[in-house]
Design an enzyme around this catalytic site. Structure first.
Site, mmCIF file in Angstrom:
data_model
loop_
_atom_site.group_PDB
_atom_site.id
_atom_site.type_symbol
_atom_site.label_atom_id
_atom_site.label_comp_id
_atom_site.label_asym_id
_atom_site.label_seq_id
_atom_site.Cartn_x
_atom_site.Cartn_y
_atom_site.Cartn_z
ATOM 1 N N ALA A 196 7.583 -7.095 -2.825
ATOM 2 C CA ALA A 196 6.782 -7.887 -3.766
ATOM 3 C C ALA A 196 5.297 -7.599 -3.564
ATOM 4 O O ALA A 196 4.845 -7.350 -2.439
ATOM 5 C CB ALA A 196 7.059 -9.364 -3.554
ATOM 6 N N GLY A 198 11.471 -6.735 -0.744
ATOM 7 C CA GLY A 198 12.075 -6.455 -2.050
ATOM 8 C C GLY A 198 12.318 -4.976 -2.275
ATOM 9 O O GLY A 198 13.183 -4.600 -3.064
ATOM 10 N N GLU A 221 15.583 -4.533 -0.816
ATOM 11 C CA GLU A 221 16.546 -5.240 -1.671
ATOM 12 C C GLU A 221 16.865 -4.435 -2.932
ATOM 13 O O GLU A 221 17.984 -4.429 -3.418
ATOM 14 C CB GLU A 221 16.013 -6.631 -2.013
ATOM 15 C CG GLU A 221 15.989 -7.553 -0.790
ATOM 16 C CD GLU A 221 15.405 -8.911 -1.073
ATOM 17 O OE1 GLU A 221 14.165 -9.016 -1.263
ATOM 18 O OE2 GLU A 221 16.158 -9.892 -1.115
ATOM 19 N N GLU A 251 10.792 -10.443 5.179
ATOM 20 C CA GLU A 251 10.351 -11.699 4.585
ATOM 21 C C GLU A 251 10.142 -12.854 5.567
ATOM 22 O O GLU A 251 9.173 -13.615 5.426
ATOM 23 C CB GLU A 251 11.336 -12.144 3.494
ATOM 24 C CG GLU A 251 11.275 -11.307 2.216
ATOM 25 C CD GLU A 251 12.223 -10.117 2.187
ATOM 26 O OE1 GLU A 251 12.492 -9.618 1.090
ATOM 27 O OE2 GLU A 251 12.694 -9.690 3.274
HETATM 28 C C1 COO Z 1 2.488 -1.807 4.105
HETATM 29 C C2 COO Z 1 3.209 -0.517 4.382
HETATM 30 C C3 COO Z 1 3.813 -0.445 5.780
HETATM 31 C C4 COO Z 1 2.201 0.659 4.216
HETATM 32 O O1 COO Z 1 1.349 0.667 5.332
HETATM 33 P P1 COO Z 1 0.186 1.760 5.430
HETATM 34 O O2 COO Z 1 -0.468 1.553 6.747
HETATM 35 O O3 COO Z 1 0.700 3.077 5.052
HETATM 36 O O4 COO Z 1 -0.806 1.403 4.291
HETATM 37 P P2 COO Z 1 -1.576 0.031 4.071
HETATM 38 O O5 COO Z 1 -0.973 -1.041 4.865
HETATM 39 O O6 COO Z 1 -3.029 0.263 4.223
HETATM 40 O O7 COO Z 1 -1.229 -0.193 2.561
HETATM 41 C C5 COO Z 1 -1.740 0.729 1.594
HETATM 42 C C6 COO Z 1 -2.260 -0.094 0.461
HETATM 43 O O8 COO Z 1 -1.112 -0.740 -0.148
HETATM 44 C C7 COO Z 1 -3.200 -1.212 0.902
HETATM 45 O O9 COO Z 1 -4.087 -1.455 -0.171
HETATM 46 P P3 COO Z 1 -5.668 -1.485 0.117
HETATM 47 O O10 COO Z 1 -5.868 -2.559 1.155
HETATM 48 O O11 COO Z 1 -6.282 -1.808 -1.203
HETATM 49 O O12 COO Z 1 -6.001 -0.124 0.632
HETATM 50 C C8 COO Z 1 -2.270 -2.385 1.041
HETATM 51 O O13 COO Z 1 -2.915 -3.627 0.867
HETATM 52 C C9 COO Z 1 -1.323 -2.147 -0.118
HETATM 53 N N1 COO Z 1 -0.029 -2.804 0.066
HETATM 54 C C10 COO Z 1 0.871 -2.553 1.005
HETATM 55 N N2 COO Z 1 1.947 -3.351 0.871
HETATM 56 C C11 COO Z 1 1.688 -4.137 -0.210
HETATM 57 C C12 COO Z 1 0.426 -3.784 -0.727
HETATM 58 N N3 COO Z 1 -0.149 -4.385 -1.792
HETATM 59 C C13 COO Z 1 0.594 -5.375 -2.365
HETATM 60 N N4 COO Z 1 1.809 -5.760 -1.943
HETATM 61 C C14 COO Z 1 2.397 -5.169 -0.868
HETATM 62 N N5 COO Z 1 3.619 -5.546 -0.492
HETATM 63 O O14 COO Z 1 1.296 -1.971 4.654
HETATM 64 C C15 COO Z 1 3.273 -3.050 4.457
HETATM 65 O O15 COO Z 1 3.699 -3.319 5.544
HETATM 66 N N6 COO Z 1 3.388 -3.844 3.409
HETATM 67 C C16 COO Z 1 4.080 -5.103 3.459
HETATM 68 C C17 COO Z 1 5.583 -4.856 3.439
HETATM 69 C C18 COO Z 1 6.335 -6.143 3.373
HETATM 70 O O16 COO Z 1 6.428 -6.858 4.354
HETATM 71 N N7 COO Z 1 6.855 -6.460 2.179
HETATM 72 C C19 COO Z 1 7.625 -7.659 1.939
HETATM 73 C C20 COO Z 1 6.919 -8.504 0.917
HETATM 74 S S1 COO Z 1 7.836 -9.988 0.527
HETATM 75 C C21 COO Z 1 9.037 -9.430 -0.573
HETATM 76 O O17 COO Z 1 9.178 -8.232 -0.797
HETATM 77 C C22 COO Z 1 9.848 -10.426 -1.220
HETATM 78 C C23 COO Z 1 10.762 -10.057 -2.187
HETATM 79 C C24 COO Z 1 11.601 -11.050 -2.888
HETATM 80 C C25 COO Z 1 4.283 -0.469 3.370
#
Ligand code: COO
Length: 260
Positions: free
Chosen positions: A66, A111, A114, A134
Site C-alpha cells: 500500500a 500488499g 498479497e 503489516e
Molecule cells: C521500501 C523498500 C524496502 C525499498 O527500500 P529502498 O531502500 O530501496 O528505497 P526507499 O526506502 O528509499 O524507497 C524508495 C522510495 O519509495 C522512497 O521515496 P522517497 O522518500 O520520495 O525517495 C520511499 O518513500 C518510497 N516508498 C517505499 N515504499 C513505499 C514508498 N512510498 C509509498 N508507499 C510505500 N509502501 O522502503 C519499504 O520497506 N517500503 C515499505 C514496505 C512495507 O512495509 N509495505 C507494507 C505497507 S502496508 C500494506 O501493504 C497493506 C496492504 C493491505 C520497498
C-alpha cells in the site's frame, strides 16, 4: 516517459503487466489500483490472452504494498475504502480466467506480497525479499494475506511470518513453498515466459476450468471438491478443442487450440 502506473504488453497470447512506479517502490497507489482493475476487466474478456505475467519496474522492488504516503493523509473511512480497494483488486486478479505468474523481481512487502499470493505461480529473483510486514506498521495483512498465505505454506509458518513481520530471502521462500522457482535476476523474465509459453500451448478452456476447480475446491471437503471438478470437466466435453486434442493425437501432431 510513460506516466501510467501500469504498463501492459501483449505478445503471442501472453499479457505482461508491469507495476510502473519506480520512484515509489511500485507501491499500490489508488491510481495504480484503478489502472490494475481496468487491465483485469479488459483481460478477462479477451480470449487472445491465455496467460498473464505480472512484475515490477526496475531491479529492486516488485511492489512495496500500500502507498504509505497516501495512507498518511487519510482519515479512518478513507483507509477502510482504500484497503477494500486493494482487497477487491487482489481478488479480481485471483479470479481471472487465465493463469497469472508473478515474476517477483525484488522486494514484495505487505500488499505487494498479497498481490503475488493471489497469482497462480510465483517465481522470485534471487535478490528478492518477501514479507507480510503489516504488523510492524500497526495493522494486519488486509488484502488476503491472512487467508492465502496459510493455504500456501501452512498455519504455523504463516503465523511466524505475520507475527514477526520478517522479510525472507527468495531461497527460504522456495523452501517453505511460498514461491515455485528462484532464478538469477537476469533469468527471471525468461523463466516466467518459458512457463507462460508452455501454458499457452494448451487448451484455454481446459486451463480456465482446471484453475477454477483447484481454486474453488481447495478448502472444501473431498466430496464437494470432486463435484466441482466434475462440473468443470463437463464444460470441456462439448468444446471443439477437446476434439482437436483427440485429432492431433491421432495425426501425431501438435494440437492447435482456438478456445472454443
Ligand atoms: C521500501 C523498500 C524496502 C525499498 O527500500 P529502498 O531502500 O530501496 O528505497 P526507499 O526506502 O528509499 O524507497 C524508495 C522510495 O519509495 C522512497 O521515496 P522517497 O522518500 O520520495 O525517495 C520511499 O518513500 C518510497 N516508498 C517505499 N515504499 C513505499 C514508498 N512510498 C509509498 N508507499 C510505500 N509502501 O522502503 C519499504 O520497506 N517500503 C515499505 C514496505 C512495507 O512495509 N509495505 C507494507 C505497507 S502496508 C500494506 O501493504 C497493506 C496492504 C493491505 C520497498
Amino acid at each position: 516517459m510513460n506516466d501510467k502506473a501500469i504498463i501492459t504488453e501483449v505478445n503471442e497470447g501472453i499479457l505482461k503487466i508491469e507495476l510502473n512506479r519506480p520512484k515509489a517502490a511500485n507501491a499500490l497507489s489508488i491510481n495504480m489500483l484503478k489502472e490494475l482493475q481496468e487491465v483485469f476487466e479488459l483481460a478477462k474478456y479477451d480470449q487472445s490472452i491465455r496467460c498473464i505475467v505480472i512484475t515490477g519496474s526496475g531491479e529492486k522492488v516488485f511492489c512495496a504494498g500500500a502507498d504509505l504516503k497516501e495512507r498518511a493523509e487519510m482519515d479512518a473511512i478513507q483507509v477502510k475504502k482504500t484497503v477494500s480497494l486493494i482487497r477487491e483488486t487482489v481478488n479480481e486478479l485471483e479470479t481471472l480466467p487465465q493463469p497469472v505468474i508473478a515474476a517477483i523481481n525484488g522486494a514484495a512487502f505487505g500488499g505487494g506480497l498479497e498481490l503475488a499470493l493471489a497469482c497462480d505461480l510465483r517465481i522470485a529473483s534471487q535478490t528478492a525479499k518477501l514479507g507480510l510486514t503489516e504488523t510492524s506498521l500497526g495493522i494486519i495483512p488486509g488484502a488476503g494475506g491472512t487467508q492465502r498465505l496459510p493455504q500456501l505454506i501452512g498455519k504455523g509458518k504463516s503465523k511466524e511470518l505475520i507475527f514477526t513481520a520478517r522479510k525472507i530471502a527468495a531461497e527460504e521462500a522456495l523452501q517453505i513453498g511460498l514461491v515455485e522457482y528462484v532464478e538469477e535476476p537476469e533469468n527471471l523474465e525468461g523463466k516466467a515466459l518459458e512457463l507462460a509459453n508452455q501454458i499457452v500451448q494448451n487448451a484455454p478452456i481446459a486451463i480456465t476450468q482446471a484453475k477454477k476447480a483447484i481454486n474453488e475446491g481447495y478448502h472444501l471437503d473431498l466430496t464437494t471438491g470432486l463435484s466441482i471438478e466434475k462440473a468443470a470437466y463437463e464444460l470441456t466435453i462439448p468444446t471443439r478443442d477437446r476434439l482437436e486434442g483427440l485429432k492431433a493425437f491421432k495425426e501425431k501432431r501438435r494440437p492447435h487450440y482456438i478456445g472454443e
